[in-house]
Design an enzyme around this catalytic site. Structure first.
Site, PDB file in Angstrom:
ATOM      1  N   GLU A 199      67.204 -72.634 -16.199  1.00 28.98           N
ATOM      2  CA  GLU A 199      65.993 -72.249 -15.454  1.00 28.98           C
ATOM      3  C   GLU A 199      65.145 -73.444 -15.049  1.00 28.98           C
ATOM      4  O   GLU A 199      63.987 -73.290 -14.681  1.00 28.98           O
ATOM      5  CB  GLU A 199      65.161 -71.271 -16.290  1.00 28.98           C
ATOM      6  N   LYS A 331      61.894 -56.870 -15.239  1.00 31.12           N
ATOM      7  CA  LYS A 331      63.026 -57.451 -14.512  1.00 31.12           C
ATOM      8  C   LYS A 331      63.716 -56.266 -13.860  1.00 31.12           C
ATOM      9  O   LYS A 331      64.294 -55.424 -14.564  1.00 31.12           O
ATOM     10  CB  LYS A 331      64.008 -58.130 -15.480  1.00 31.12           C
TER      11      LYS A 331
HETATM   12  P1  PGA Z   1      68.191 -64.196 -18.962  1.00 31.85           P
HETATM   13  O1  PGA Z   1      66.963 -64.681 -19.855  1.00 31.85           O
HETATM   14  O2  PGA Z   1      67.789 -64.079 -17.566  1.00 31.85           O
HETATM   15  O3  PGA Z   1      69.192 -65.274 -19.241  1.00 31.85           O
HETATM   16  O4  PGA Z   1      68.607 -62.886 -19.580  1.00 31.85           O
HETATM   17  C1  PGA Z   1      65.684 -64.825 -19.469  1.00 31.85           C
HETATM   18  C2  PGA Z   1      64.793 -64.349 -20.568  1.00 31.85           C
HETATM   19  O5  PGA Z   1      65.261 -64.068 -21.694  1.00 31.85           O
HETATM   20  O6  PGA Z   1      63.610 -64.186 -20.325  1.00 31.85           O
HETATM   21 ZN    ZN Z   2      63.232 -63.316 -22.483  1.00 30.23          ZN
END
Ligand code: PGA
Ligand code: ZN
Length: 412
Positions: A199, A331
């Site tokens: 990220e 998400k």
């Molecule tokens: P992921 O993690 O997109 O790899 O699932 C991001 C998070 O845990 O916030």
């Molecule tokens: Zn997370």
């Protein structure tokens, strides 16, 4: 009003170089909504399945064979589009068609509707007449599932410019801290390669506490006081450490293990010592009561569920009943369709749960989630600090700052 005239898809790649699906929804033969689905690495047990049998090609085949179910629907009719998806897959986790497909079809349809109406996407998604910017919160130092051996067990140390009055200043401040952290890391370790995790956060060979100390130092070097101009946050992503057999959190890289009680103290000490504004998944994804202890202890900190709540309105209801969190990650692809995610947002709002709209570690260069963060009145937008696929979301916020309907920053 505009009717869907075509729906097409293709296989592309996400920022990790893994295959994913992109969907084009067109209304009236000309208004194109185009969305490429992201995917996670530290995936919650109860989130939507990305693709049937992990095959994006399977999702593509399904949409190609069933495009007629969508053609003729109003592109703005999110419920109707959601119902058409559900007629293809009535499972709770989109295991038949893939959550990535539900994500891409629903958001692309709404983007097409927004173009047809000449309105920005955030306005198409909300009936409100005034909006605020969520505070960008981004990864400055990464470990766990997002970086290799030697990096911290903790997945993410995050920066948020809580004192900023404008979106421009909030983004610039996060960038300055990310940059200063690089200098601090170089001074600490001359062999630091400037390597970054999935990220965009730096991925140094450091133990958890040292990583936090150095992150705090980068803020102080710039003249910032933690808790004033900027605050740190942590995504513990504790399910990565949780060992079901041992019933302990196993910190492989640092070489220690925490019992449940020790894990709560470990997180509480970090929250206090580094004056965190934000603590995500400080215990594992099924530890609703342990999360409740932290929520009771820190009413003014965003004690946030991600793997814990997986953008599921039913699981969030359970978390609310047990007072497990005061904030939750949104998400869309954890839920599947945008309709599911907006239902989750409405349960959160009815119960004073603060929302943080978030990217995934494997991202596309799309920027619709910046609009989704604004439309869902999210307090924060967790989209990283650097990296093309992260900057795309931040740049969209800057473009939107030209818009009259969005005034000022959210109240955290
Ligand atoms: P992921 O993690 O997109 O790899 O699932 C991001 C998070 O845990 O916030
Ligand atoms: Zn997370």
């Amino acid at each position: 009003m505009s009717k869907i005239s075509s729906i097409e898809g293709r296989i592309l790649y996400n920022s990790r170089g893994s295959k994913t699906i992109e969907i084009d929804v067109k209304s009236e033969g000309k208004f194109l909504g185009r969305v490429c689905a992201p995917s996670g690495a530290s995936v919650g047990k109860y989130e939507a399945v990305s693709f049937p049998n992990e095959k994006p090609e399977e999702s593509l085949r399904i949409i190609q064979e069933n495009s007629q179910k969508f053609i003729g629907l109003e592109s703005s009719d999110l419920k109707g589009i959601h119902d058409a998806l559900k007629s293809l897959d009535n499972s709770t986790n989109y295991s038949k068609i893939g959550g990535a497909l539900a994500f891409a079809v629903t958001i692309a349809a709404m983007e097409s509707a927004s173009k047809a109406s000449g309105q920005p996407l955030f306005k198409t998604l909300s009936s409100e007449s005034s909006f605020k910017f969520p505070f960008p919160i981004g990864n400055i130092l990464g470990g766990g599932a997002h970086a290799g051996p030697g990096t911290p067990d903790i997945q993410e140390i995050l920066i948020c410019a809580i004192g900023s009055k404008t979106i421009e200043d909030a983004i610039e401040t996060n960038l300055a801290v990310h940059k200063e952290l690089r200098s601090v890391l170089e001074n600490e370790d001359s062999s630091f390669t400037n390597g970054r995790g999935d990220e965009g956060g730096w991925a140094p060979k450091l133990e958890n506490q040292k990583a936090l100390e150095i992150s705090a130092k980068a803020c102080e070097n710039l003249g910032f006081t933690l808790g004033k101009e900027v605050s740190l946050g942590v995504d513990f992503a504790s399910s990565t450490q949780w060992n079901e057999e041992k019933q302990k959190y196993v910190y492989d890289r640092s070489g220690f293990e925490n019992s449940t009680g020790e894990q709560i103290d470990f997180a509480a000490n970090i929250i206090e010592k580094y004056k965190l504004i934000y603590a995500e998944d400080a215990v594992h994804e099924e530890a609703f009561e342990d999360m409740a202890e932290l929520t009771a202890k820190f009413p003014n900190i965003l004690i946030t569920g991600d793997d814990l709540t997986v953008t599921s309105k039913n699981i969030l209801t359970k978390a609310i009943d047990s007072k497990s969190c005061n904030a939750a990650i949104l998400k869309v692809n954890q839920a599947g369709s945008l309709y599911d995610a907006l239902e989750f947002a409405s349960v959160a709002h009815q119960n004073n749960i603060k929302l943080i709209t978030s990217h995934r570690s494997g991202e596309s260069t799309d920027s619709q989630i910046s609009h989704i963060g604004i439309a869902t009145k999210s307090k924060m937008l967790k989209v990283g600090v650097v990296g093309g696929e992260r900057i795309a979301k931040l740049n969209e916020l800057l473009r939107l700052s030209e818009h009259d309907l969005i005034r000022g920053m959210a109240e955290i």
